[in-house]
Motif scaffolding. Sequence first.
Motif, PDB file in Angstrom:
ATOM      1  N   ILE A 153      19.546  52.147 -30.209  1.00 38.23           N
ATOM      2  CA  ILE A 153      20.933  52.593 -30.346  1.00 38.23           C
ATOM      3  C   ILE A 153      21.877  51.465 -29.943  1.00 38.23           C
ATOM      4  N   PHE A 154      22.803  51.099 -30.845  1.00 39.11           N
ATOM      5  CA  PHE A 154      23.849  50.126 -30.526  1.00 39.11           C
ATOM      6  C   PHE A 154      25.168  50.867 -30.406  1.00 39.11           C
ATOM      7  N   PHE A 155      25.708  50.937 -29.207  1.00 41.67           N
ATOM      8  CA  PHE A 155      27.008  51.582 -29.015  1.00 41.67           C
ATOM      9  C   PHE A 155      27.069  52.939 -29.714  1.00 41.67           C
ATOM     10  N   GLY A 156      26.050  53.755 -29.494  1.00 37.86           N
ATOM     11  CA  GLY A 156      26.041  55.089 -30.074  1.00 37.86           C
ATOM     12  C   GLY A 156      25.520  55.164 -31.494  1.00 37.86           C
ATOM     13  N   PHE A 157      25.353  53.997 -32.132  1.00 39.13           N
ATOM     14  CA  PHE A 157      24.867  53.981 -33.521  1.00 39.13           C
ATOM     15  C   PHE A 157      23.355  53.801 -33.533  1.00 39.13           C
ATOM     16  N   ARG A 158      22.652  54.722 -34.218  1.00 36.37           N
ATOM     17  CA  ARG A 158      21.190  54.679 -34.244  1.00 36.37           C
ATOM     18  C   ARG A 158      20.698  53.738 -35.332  1.00 36.37           C
ATOM     19  N   ALA A 159      20.511  52.472 -34.989  1.00 35.73           N
ATOM     20  CA  ALA A 159      20.024  51.491 -35.960  1.00 35.73           C
ATOM     21  C   ALA A 159      18.569  51.782 -36.297  1.00 35.73           C
ATOM     22  N   LEU A 160      17.801  52.238 -35.304  1.00 37.89           N
ATOM     23  CA  LEU A 160      16.472  52.799 -35.552  1.00 37.89           C
ATOM     24  C   LEU A 160      16.505  54.229 -35.042  1.00 37.89           C
ATOM     25  N   PRO A 208      17.760  49.366 -48.067  1.00 36.58           N
ATOM     26  CA  PRO A 208      19.080  48.795 -48.353  1.00 36.58           C
ATOM     27  C   PRO A 208      19.634  48.033 -47.151  1.00 36.58           C
ATOM     28  N   ASN A 209      20.707  47.271 -47.369  1.00 40.49           N
ATOM     29  CA  ASN A 209      21.368  46.536 -46.282  1.00 40.49           C
ATOM     30  C   ASN A 209      21.736  47.494 -45.156  1.00 40.49           C
ATOM     31  N   GLY A 210      21.457  47.071 -43.962  1.00 43.84           N
ATOM     32  CA  GLY A 210      21.840  47.873 -42.802  1.00 43.84           C
ATOM     33  C   GLY A 210      20.907  49.028 -42.504  1.00 43.84           C
ATOM     34  N   SER A 211      19.742  49.080 -43.167  1.00 42.99           N
ATOM     35  CA  SER A 211      18.849  50.219 -42.932  1.00 42.99           C
ATOM     36  C   SER A 211      18.022  50.068 -41.663  1.00 42.99           C
ATOM     37  N   GLY A 212      18.038  48.864 -41.063  1.00 42.10           N
ATOM     38  CA  GLY A 212      17.361  48.700 -39.777  1.00 42.10           C
ATOM     39  C   GLY A 212      16.117  47.829 -39.807  1.00 42.10           C
ATOM     40  N   LYS A 213      15.912  47.092 -40.905  1.00 34.16           N
ATOM     41  CA  LYS A 213      14.699  46.266 -41.027  1.00 34.16           C
ATOM     42  C   LYS A 213      14.679  45.161 -39.969  1.00 34.16           C
ATOM     43  N   THR A 214      15.784  44.419 -39.885  1.00 36.56           N
ATOM     44  CA  THR A 214      15.835  43.341 -38.897  1.00 36.56           C
ATOM     45  C   THR A 214      15.771  43.908 -37.486  1.00 36.56           C
ATOM     46  N   THR A 215      16.430  45.038 -37.274  1.00 32.03           N
ATOM     47  CA  THR A 215      16.389  45.656 -35.948  1.00 32.03           C
ATOM     48  C   THR A 215      14.952  46.016 -35.569  1.00 32.03           C
ATOM     49  N   LEU A 257      13.179  41.188 -28.629  1.00 40.81           N
ATOM     50  CA  LEU A 257      14.557  40.713 -28.465  1.00 40.81           C
ATOM     51  C   LEU A 257      15.429  41.828 -27.893  1.00 40.81           C
ATOM     52  N   TYR A 258      15.181  43.061 -28.341  1.00 40.39           N
ATOM     53  CA  TYR A 258      15.856  44.229 -27.767  1.00 40.39           C
ATOM     54  C   TYR A 258      14.808  45.216 -27.278  1.00 40.39           C
ATOM     55  N   ALA A 259      15.112  45.902 -26.175  1.00 38.89           N
ATOM     56  CA  ALA A 259      14.234  46.979 -25.720  1.00 38.89           C
ATOM     57  C   ALA A 259      14.660  48.252 -26.436  1.00 38.89           C
ATOM     58  N   ASP A 279      11.291  37.727 -41.735  1.00 38.66           N
ATOM     59  CA  ASP A 279      12.534  38.396 -42.118  1.00 38.66           C
ATOM     60  C   ASP A 279      13.222  37.600 -43.226  1.00 38.66           C
ATOM     61  N   GLU A 280      13.099  38.065 -44.442  1.00 36.61           N
ATOM     62  CA  GLU A 280      13.750  37.441 -45.609  1.00 36.61           C
ATOM     63  C   GLU A 280      13.501  35.950 -45.695  1.00 36.61           C
ATOM     64  N   LEU A 281      12.229  35.626 -45.660  1.00 36.96           N
ATOM     65  CA  LEU A 281      11.817  34.233 -45.796  1.00 36.96           C
ATOM     66  C   LEU A 281      12.072  33.730 -47.213  1.00 36.96           C
ATOM     67  N   GLU A 329      11.967  42.000 -47.079  1.00 33.26           N
ATOM     68  CA  GLU A 329      12.405  41.242 -48.244  1.00 33.26           C
ATOM     69  C   GLU A 329      13.211  42.115 -49.196  1.00 33.26           C
ATOM     70  N   HIS A 330      14.223  41.515 -49.799  1.00 36.51           N
ATOM     71  CA  HIS A 330      14.963  42.230 -50.839  1.00 36.51           C
ATOM     72  C   HIS A 330      14.406  41.929 -52.226  1.00 36.51           C
ATOM     73  N   LEU A 331      13.735  40.771 -52.369  1.00 35.40           N
ATOM     74  CA  LEU A 331      13.216  40.385 -53.676  1.00 35.40           C
ATOM     75  C   LEU A 331      11.958  41.176 -53.985  1.00 35.40           C
TER      76      LEU A 331
HETATM   77  N1  LIG Z   1      23.043  43.534 -32.036  1.00 33.35           N
HETATM   78  C1  LIG Z   1      23.640  44.539 -32.708  1.00 33.35           C
HETATM   79  N2  LIG Z   1      24.743  45.135 -32.222  1.00 33.35           N
HETATM   80  C2  LIG Z   1      25.344  46.126 -32.884  1.00 33.35           C
HETATM   81  N3  LIG Z   1      24.929  46.609 -34.064  1.00 33.35           N
HETATM   82  C3  LIG Z   1      23.838  46.069 -34.611  1.00 33.35           C
HETATM   83  C4  LIG Z   1      23.133  45.008 -33.964  1.00 33.35           C
HETATM   84  N4  LIG Z   1      22.077  44.662 -34.753  1.00 33.35           N
HETATM   85  C5  LIG Z   1      22.124  45.472 -35.819  1.00 33.35           C
HETATM   86  N5  LIG Z   1      23.182  46.313 -35.740  1.00 33.35           N
HETATM   87  C6  LIG Z   1      23.516  47.343 -36.744  1.00 33.35           C
HETATM   88  O1  LIG Z   1      22.368  48.075 -37.020  1.00 33.35           O
HETATM   89  C7  LIG Z   1      22.294  48.365 -38.410  1.00 33.35           C
HETATM   90  C8  LIG Z   1      20.989  47.867 -38.956  1.00 33.35           C
HETATM   91  O2  LIG Z   1      21.058  46.446 -39.002  1.00 33.35           O
HETATM   92  P1  LIG Z   1      19.846  45.544 -39.469  1.00 33.35           P
HETATM   93  O3  LIG Z   1      20.262  44.150 -39.286  1.00 33.35           O
HETATM   94  O4  LIG Z   1      18.620  45.989 -38.771  1.00 33.35           O
HETATM   95  O5  LIG Z   1      19.743  45.911 -41.014  1.00 33.35           O
HETATM   96  P2  LIG Z   1      18.828  45.273 -42.121  1.00 33.35           P
HETATM   97  O6  LIG Z   1      18.045  46.389 -42.701  1.00 33.35           O
HETATM   98  O7  LIG Z   1      18.080  44.124 -41.603  1.00 33.35           O
HETATM   99  O8  LIG Z   1      19.914  44.808 -43.184  1.00 33.35           O
HETATM  100  P3  LIG Z   1      19.932  43.504 -44.128  1.00 33.35           P
HETATM  101  O9  LIG Z   1      19.086  43.844 -45.299  1.00 33.35           O
HETATM  102  O10 LIG Z   1      21.368  43.385 -44.514  1.00 33.35           O
HETATM  103  O11 LIG Z   1      19.431  42.356 -43.348  1.00 33.35           O
HETATM  104  C9  LIG Z   1      23.498  47.741 -39.052  1.00 33.35           C
HETATM  105  O12 LIG Z   1      24.489  48.738 -39.221  1.00 33.35           O
HETATM  106  C10 LIG Z   1      23.956  46.712 -38.056  1.00 33.35           C
HETATM  107  O13 LIG Z   1      25.360  46.548 -38.099  1.00 33.35           O
END
Ligand SMILES: Nc1ncnc2c1ncn2[C@@H]1O[C@H](COP(=O)(O)OP(=O)(O)OP(=O)(O)O)[C@@H](O)[C@H]1O
Lengths: 241, 306
Positions: free
Chosen positions: A15-22, A40-47, A55-57, A162-164, A194-196
């Motif tokens: 959770i980032f500031f109340g937002f559930r990234a995962l 899709p973008n922002g779905s939480g893959k990088t998180t 990197l984050y707990a 991550d998107e190599l 990967e998006h490709l």
């Molecule tokens: N350190 C952070 N602080 C606040 N919000 C974050 C942080 N990292 C990610 N987020 C939010 O969490 C959500 C998921 O982000 P993430 O980077 O995991 O998406 P993604 O699936 O990798 O997207 P993309 O395909 O664009 O790389 C996004 O809404 C992003 O803004």
Amino acid sequence: MSPDDILRIDGLTKIFFGFRALDGLSLHVSRGEILGLVGPNGSGKTTCINVVSGLYAPEDGSIRFDGAEVAGLAQHKLVHRGINRTFQVPKPFMQLSARENVEVAIAYGGARQGEVDAAALLGSLNLDAVANRPAAELNSAQQKMLDLARALATKPKLLLVDELAAGLNPAELDWVAAKLKEFARSGMSIIVVEHLMGFIEQVTDRVVVMNAGKEIFGGTLGEAVQDKQVVEVFLGGGHAH
Amino acid sequence: MPRYAKHILFIVAPLVAAFAILPFAYNNQLLLFNFVLFLTLAQGVNVIYGFTGYLPFGYVGFFGAGAYGFSLLILHLHAPPLAAMGGAAVAALAIALLLTPLLRLSGAYFSIANLAAALALMQFISNPNLEAITRGPYGVSMTGVFNPRLAYTMALIVMAGAMLVAVWLRNSRFGLALQAVREDPVSAAQAGVDVPRARAYAWLISAVIAGLAGGVFAWYVTVFYPENVFSSDYSIFAVVFALFGGVSTILGPIVGVLILYGVYNFIGFSTPQYFQLIYGALIMALVLFLPQGLISLVKRRGIDVP
Ligand SMILES: Nc1ncnc2c1ncn2[C@@H]1O[C@H](COP(=O)(O)OP(=O)(O)OP(=O)(O)O)[C@@H](O)[C@H]1O
Ligand SMILES: [Mg+2]
């Protein structure tokens, strides 16, 4: 947990500031498997990669790696246990030479003395010509390879990329795909974000589709594109949340 | 010849030899002593700033701690000066350990907190209620151990030690790991480096260097007040000299001290009335036009500076 699984994630929440990234993400990876993680973008893959690599707990959920719970461990400890990663935007040590970049990882990454040779590793990723140049002078494809080289220098059992592929030309894409498959054949497990889709199809056995921090599909890419929910999420794009 | 041997043979040895011989040729020993002191302090700043990126505006805190660590052992235990040097190192180390949580701060927050810590330490030591222990604001007098020749020799040894630390960092895995931490802590952790621990080691080593410099200063002057050994001039000078020459090299801080402290004394002697003006302008020009220090002029040509 099946003994074949190197990684099993259950109910992972970040959770980032109340937002559930995962938001209760679950997935597993077998030994020697290449899993595609798409969404899709922002779905939480990088998180997901950020949490698995320490990197984050996470706020909640479990990460079992190689038979032990590892959620919340520090990055360098996870590296020593065998998890490493690349970054979506590569993060080399800019003022250090390419060779020094991997030398740090060879010295501190937990590989046995003499197990990894800097010159050979750089050569295997086509970085031998720039080995003595500061990383800042490398082009972005080379910086991506250097990120990969640093990860490989620590002899990971699980590699998170991550998107190599983004930004590489077709010849480079084929070459990277062959590399990843070669790693997997040697026993390494890999998660490829990967998006490709062509690249995903080329390298992965199985994909997990994410949306809004959850897995919405698991199976082959062929099945995924038939799945109604998956199609909706990808066509809907920005409406993911 | 391995690289570190070259660095010792061609940089450290000549420098130490020069300052060992100079007192026979030049009679302002205090000035030479100050050169040795600043060479030591600038190299100490190099360890923490050049190799980890933390800019220690309160660096003098360790210097003062060292001066008092030395003096208290002399005053209360009548320790021989050599043993009291150990007290200087231990005092600085203790303060550095106490302050390791500051390393969680980044950038200017670290620098400001470090400055505040040094000021607080001075206030604590100069508290009149502690007169029986620290002599409070009335200062320390240890005329019994007055021996400028020996103290100067000790200063040379401490300087040599600081130089050898720089050589070690420039040529070791640990030094490389510290530079990686400075470049990108997240990536350094991804290379397997225990980042907080690496930073803490650099911090402690850098503190001990300043502590020993403080101890040797106390020995050299034998009479001083808290303001003398906690003067922020030491932090500022050490930082400016190191930056001027160029950090994360062995040579940079040396060049910085020799040129800038040389100029400082030259202007101070010849035209004291314009001193602050000229010196201030010099520092501004430096920050504006040469943020990486003099050494960067050479590095830009692709030459690897030791
Ligand atoms: N350190 C952070 N602080 C606040 N919000 C974050 C942080 N990292 C990610 N987020 C939010 O969490 C959500 C998921 O982000 P993430 O980077 O995991 O998406 P993604 O699936 O990798 O997207 P993309 O395909 O664009 O790389 C996004 O809404 C992003 O803004
Ligand atoms: Mg991403």
